[in-house]
Write a protein that holds these residues in place. Sequence first.
Motif, PDB file in Angstrom:
ATOM      1  N   PHE A  56      61.198  82.445  30.154  1.00 56.53           N
ATOM      2  CA  PHE A  56      61.832  83.748  29.943  1.00 56.53           C
ATOM      3  C   PHE A  56      60.937  84.812  29.315  1.00 56.53           C
ATOM      4  N   GLU A  57      59.713  84.453  28.952  1.00 60.73           N
ATOM      5  CA  GLU A  57      58.816  85.445  28.356  1.00 60.73           C
ATOM      6  C   GLU A  57      58.382  86.502  29.375  1.00 60.73           C
ATOM      7  N   ILE A  70      67.299  85.430  31.715  1.00 54.74           N
ATOM      8  CA  ILE A  70      67.143  85.448  33.165  1.00 54.74           C
ATOM      9  C   ILE A  70      65.667  85.609  33.481  1.00 54.74           C
ATOM     10  N   SER A  71      65.202  84.874  34.471  1.00 61.24           N
ATOM     11  CA  SER A  71      63.857  85.025  35.011  1.00 61.24           C
ATOM     12  C   SER A  71      63.958  84.755  36.507  1.00 61.24           C
ATOM     13  N   ILE A  72      63.106  85.394  37.299  1.00 53.65           N
ATOM     14  CA  ILE A  72      63.203  85.270  38.753  1.00 53.65           C
ATOM     15  C   ILE A  72      61.826  84.950  39.326  1.00 53.65           C
ATOM     16  N   PHE A 123      61.741  92.619  36.965  1.00 57.23           N
ATOM     17  CA  PHE A 123      63.082  93.183  37.127  1.00 57.23           C
ATOM     18  C   PHE A 123      63.379  94.124  35.984  1.00 57.23           C
ATOM     19  N   LYS A 124      64.396  94.969  36.211  1.00 55.15           N
ATOM     20  CA  LYS A 124      64.902  95.867  35.179  1.00 55.15           C
ATOM     21  C   LYS A 124      66.289  95.380  34.784  1.00 55.15           C
ATOM     22  N   ALA A 158      64.467  83.560  46.559  1.00 56.99           N
ATOM     23  CA  ALA A 158      64.102  83.543  45.144  1.00 56.99           C
ATOM     24  C   ALA A 158      64.901  82.480  44.413  1.00 56.99           C
ATOM     25  N   ARG A 159      64.384  82.125  43.236  1.00 58.26           N
ATOM     26  CA  ARG A 159      65.124  81.272  42.313  1.00 58.26           C
ATOM     27  C   ARG A 159      65.383  82.089  41.059  1.00 58.26           C
TER      28      ARG A 159
END
Length: 187
Positions: A161-162, A91-93, A168-169, A110-111
């Motif tokens: 994803f890096e 997950i990445s935002i 975020f947590k 957001a995406r």
Amino acid sequence: MKTVALLLLLAALRAAAADPSSEPLKTEDGEKKFAERWRVIADLDQDGNDDLILSGGPQTFGKAGGHWTVYLHRGDSFNTAGEIFAHPKAISIEPDHDRSSQDPGSRRFARIWVYLHSSGREGLFGYHRVGENTVDELQKLDLYPGDGGTDLGRAIYKATFEKSPIPFKLEYSSTDEQGKVTWSKAE
């Protein structure tokens, strides 16, 4: 007319809830009383309040990932925006370019980027856009990041994803026999 207004009010009250991640998730199999799940805490709409992406229980998950509900923090409650399908480790935002739109219907905050593993060499890669009362369907393409994949596929996966543009947590629950839920940083 009063009946319609009452139904709309009831639907709004159901959609708005105190922190849904504080409620235990009851199991369906009967072996244990409660199931554990994942949550992502991030400020999706950049209003200074942490929003929530809460996974379903283990029965909703497979190798590709599972179902999650996206909640936006509003006042003292969390409003359901919609659902995504994701793996907790992919997950990445990022902020959406339409986050400042004056039209609430087209505004997206957001995406949420996800990767859904389908084999050792490929999977579905894409994003869900999050609005005030909606989460758009996954905009997807096939990606080849695995061992049998391509250098380009691995580079795209790594770049996405890096490090998430919106921090975020990721946490995982632990529920005691009385139903008290505690959350810990996921490793």
